[in-house]
Design a protein around this motif. Structure first.
Motif, short mmCIF file in Angstrom:
data_model
loop_
_atom_site.label_atom_id
_atom_site.label_comp_id
_atom_site.label_asym_id
_atom_site.label_seq_id
_atom_site.Cartn_x
_atom_site.Cartn_y
_atom_site.Cartn_z
N ILE A 1 0.87 -1.18 0.00
CA ILE A 1 0.00 0.00 0.00
C ILE A 1 0.90 1.22 0.00
CG2 ILE A 1 -1.69 1.37 1.27
CD1 ILE A 1 -2.89 -1.16 2.38
N GLY A 2 0.71 2.08 -0.97
CA GLY A 2 1.51 3.29 -1.03
C GLY A 2 2.02 3.55 -2.44
N ALA A 3 2.67 4.69 -2.58
CA ALA A 3 3.25 5.11 -3.87
C ALA A 3 2.19 5.18 -4.96
CB ALA A 3 4.37 4.16 -4.28
N GLU A 4 1.04 5.71 -4.62
CA GLU A 4 -0.03 5.87 -5.59
C GLU A 4 -0.11 7.32 -6.06
OE1 GLU A 4 -1.51 3.33 -6.74
OE2 GLU A 4 -0.95 1.82 -5.25
N ARG A 5 -0.66 7.51 -7.23
CA ARG A 5 -0.78 8.85 -7.78
C ARG A 5 -1.88 9.65 -7.07
NH1 ARG A 5 -0.44 7.65 -14.32
NH2 ARG A 5 1.71 6.81 -14.31
N GLY A 6 -1.80 10.98 -7.21
CA GLY A 6 -2.84 11.84 -6.66
C GLY A 6 -2.31 12.77 -5.60
N GLY A 7 -3.13 13.74 -5.21
CA GLY A 7 -2.76 14.68 -4.18
C GLY A 7 -2.74 14.04 -2.81
N SER A 8 -2.23 14.78 -1.83
CA SER A 8 -2.05 14.22 -0.50
C SER A 8 -3.36 13.75 0.12
CB SER A 8 -1.38 15.25 0.41
OG SER A 8 -0.08 15.56 -0.04
N ALA A 9 -4.43 14.56 0.00
CA ALA A 9 -5.71 14.16 0.57
C ALA A 9 -6.24 12.89 -0.08
CB ALA A 9 -6.73 15.29 0.41
N ARG A 10 -6.07 12.79 -1.39
CA ARG A 10 -6.52 11.60 -2.09
C ARG A 10 -5.71 10.37 -1.66
NH1 ARG A 10 -6.49 10.75 -8.70
NH2 ARG A 10 -7.04 8.54 -8.69
N LYS A 11 -4.40 10.56 -1.42
CA LYS A 11 -3.57 9.45 -0.98
C LYS A 11 -4.05 8.92 0.37
CE LYS A 11 0.68 11.08 -3.25
NZ LYS A 11 0.89 9.98 -4.19
N VAL A 12 -4.39 9.83 1.28
CA VAL A 12 -4.87 9.41 2.60
C VAL A 12 -6.14 8.57 2.45
CG1 VAL A 12 -5.87 10.22 4.76
CG2 VAL A 12 -3.80 11.29 3.87
N THR A 13 -7.09 9.07 1.67
CA THR A 13 -8.33 8.31 1.46
C THR A 13 -8.04 6.96 0.84
OG1 THR A 13 -9.58 10.37 1.18
CG2 THR A 13 -10.57 8.36 0.32
N GLY A 14 -7.15 6.94 -0.15
CA GLY A 14 -6.81 5.68 -0.81
C GLY A 14 -6.17 4.69 0.14
N MET A 15 -5.24 5.15 0.98
CA MET A 15 -4.60 4.24 1.93
C MET A 15 -5.60 3.67 2.91
SD MET A 15 -0.80 5.75 2.79
CE MET A 15 -1.28 7.45 3.05
N LEU A 16 -6.52 4.49 3.39
CA LEU A 16 -7.51 4.00 4.34
C LEU A 16 -8.46 3.00 3.69
CD1 LEU A 16 -8.32 7.23 6.38
CD2 LEU A 16 -6.80 5.34 6.98
N ASP A 17 -8.82 3.23 2.44
CA ASP A 17 -9.66 2.27 1.72
C ASP A 17 -8.92 0.94 1.55
OD1 ASP A 17 -11.70 4.11 1.53
OD2 ASP A 17 -11.25 4.68 -0.54
N GLU A 18 -7.65 1.03 1.19
CA GLU A 18 -6.86 -0.18 0.93
C GLU A 18 -6.64 -0.98 2.21
OE1 GLU A 18 -6.23 -1.26 -2.00
OE2 GLU A 18 -4.89 0.02 -3.17
N ILE A 19 -6.33 -0.30 3.31
CA ILE A 19 -6.07 -1.04 4.54
C ILE A 19 -7.34 -1.65 5.09
CG2 ILE A 19 -6.31 0.89 6.17
CD1 ILE A 19 -3.74 -1.99 6.28
N ALA A 20 -8.47 -0.99 4.89
CA ALA A 20 -9.74 -1.58 5.31
C ALA A 20 -10.01 -2.87 4.56
CB ALA A 20 -10.88 -0.57 5.10
N TRP A 21 -9.71 -2.85 3.24
CA TRP A 21 -9.91 -4.07 2.46
C TRP A 21 -8.94 -5.15 2.92
CZ3 TRP A 21 -6.67 -7.12 -0.38
CH2 TRP A 21 -7.29 -8.17 -1.06
#
Length: 318
Positions: A7-27
Motif C-alpha cells: 500500500i503506497g506510492a499511488e498517484r494523486g494529491g495528499s488528501a486523495r492518498k490518505v483516502t486511498g490508503m484507508l480504503d486499501e487497509i480496510a480491504w
C-alpha cells in the motif's frame, strides 16, 4: 508462507492518498491478509507516518516498511520514530531498512554512497541498541559517536529487516537483523542465492532462522492477456533498468526483467507461482497488484479481481 500487499506510492494529491490508503487497509484487514508492505519512495508519503495512519484504523494486521533509506536520518532519530509508531500500532511494526541506491542517496539527496554495506553495519549497531530498550545508547564506531539517553522501551520486540541483494549485505542481514526484504528476486534467486547465504550467517551468529520477505507483482488475467500484463509491468515498474543492484540480483535467477517476475494468469497459475516462492524459502510474500485494461474503470475492475483472488489463495499457503 504469509501473504500481504503493498500500500503506497499511488498517484494523486495528499488528501486523495490518505483516502486511498484507508480504503486499501480496510480491504486488506477485512480480507484476512497477514501484512501490509509500505514503501518509502523519494516523492511520496513518509512510510512510518503512513503506518501510523493505517494502524489507527486496524486492529491486527502487521505493517512492514520496505524500505526506509538509512542515509536520510540518524539512527537515533529513526529508532525514536520507529518505537513511537510501534507503540501507536500496538506492537505491529516491522522496520525494514536499507542503504537504498546511488541514484536516490547520491543523486537525489546529495549524500555520500561510499561503502554502503560498511555504513549499514555501523548504523545497525546503533539502531539495534536503541531498539533494545536500553536507557542509554553509548556506541562509537567508524560512522557514529553516540552517547544518547533514551527512555522509550519497546512495547514488544521490534523486528528489523534489511534490504539485502548481494553476498555481503545478505551476510550482514543474517548476522545483525531478523531477515531481509527483497525486490526483483525470482524463485531461483531466492532459493540458490538469498536463502543459503542469509540462513548460514544467521546460524553462525546464533540467531533464529531469518525472515525472507519477497515482493511480487501479480495480475489475474486470461492466458491471452499475460503478455500485455508483462508489458505493462515492465513499463510501470522499471527499476531494474536504472538500478545496478537489481541488475546484479537478476543475474542469480531466471527472470530478466520485472515482467518475467510478474505472477500472471488464472488462479491456478498464480497459486503455482506462489508455491514455488514458498518452496524456495520465502516466509512472507508481499504482493504488488498490477491491473490491466483501458481506462480507469477497467484498471480498477482488474485490480479488484486480482485482490479477491489473492485473498482467496492466501489461505491455501498458511
Amino acid at each position: 508462507m504469509r501473504v500481504g500487499m503493498m500500500i503506497g506510492a499511488e498517484r494523486g494529491g495528499s488528501a486523495r492518498k490518505v483516502t486511498g490508503m484507508l480504503d486499501e487497509i480496510a480491504w486488506a484487514e477485512g480480507a484476512g491478509l497477514d501484512t501490509v508492505w509500505v514503501p518509502q519512495v523519494p516523492n511520496d508519503f513518509d512510510a512510518l507516518v503512513a503506518v501510523t495512519l493505517m494502524g489507527a484504523h486496524t486492529t491486527r494486521i502487521e505493517f512492514l516498511t520496505a524500505v526506509v533509506p538509512l542515509q536520510a536520518q540518524h539512527p537515533i532519530a529513526l529508532a525514536r520514530q520507529a518505537l513511537s509508531v510501534h507503540a501507536a500500532t500496538g506492537g505491529r511494526l516491522t522496520l525494514g531498512v536499507g542503504p537504498s541506491h546511488h541514484w536516490i542517496v547520491r543523486d537525489m539527496l546529495g549524500l555520500p554512497y561510499d561503502r554502503p554495506a560498511a555504513y549499514t553495519r555501523a548504523y545497525l549497531e546503533v539502531l539495534n541498541a536503541a531498539l533494545s530498550g536500553t536507557n542509554s545508547v553509548d556506541i562509537e564506531n567508524e560512522a557514529f559517536r553516540v552517547h544518547n539517553p533514551l527512555d522509550l522501551p519497546p512495547v514488544s520486540p521490534l523486528p528489523v529487516l534489511v534490504a539485502a541483494l548481494g553476498p555481503v549485505m545478505l551476510r550482514l542481514a543474517g548476522e545483525r537483523a531478523d531477515g531481509t526484504v527483497l525486490w526483483m528476486a525470482d524463485e531461483r534467486a531466492v532459493g540458490e542465492h538469498v536463502v543459503p547465504r542469509i540462513a548460514k550467517a544467521a546460524a553462525n551468529a546464533g540467531r533464529p532462522a531469518p525472515r525472507i520477505v519477497a515482493g511480487l507483482p501479480v495480475c489475474l488475467c486470461s492466458s491471452g492477456e499475460v503478455a500485455a500484463a508483462r508489458e505493462r509491468a515492465n513499463r510501470i515498474l522499471a527499476e531494474a533498468e536504472t538500478s545496478p543492484n537489481y541488475q546484479r540480483l537478476l543475474e542469480h535467477g531466471d527472470a530478466r526483467d520485472v515482467g518475467d517476475l510478474l505472477a500472471a494468469g488464472d488462479e491456478s497459475a498464480i497459486l503455482a507461482r506462489f508455491r514455488r516462492f514458498a518452496d524456495a524459502g520465502v516466509t512472507d510474500l508481499c504482493v504488488r497488484f498490477m491491473p490491466i485494461g483501458t481506462g480507469r474503470d477497467e484498471l480498477l475492475a482488474s485490480k479488484r479481481r486480482t485482490q479477491d483472488a489473492v485473498a482467496a489463495l492466501a489461505g491455501q499457503l498458511r
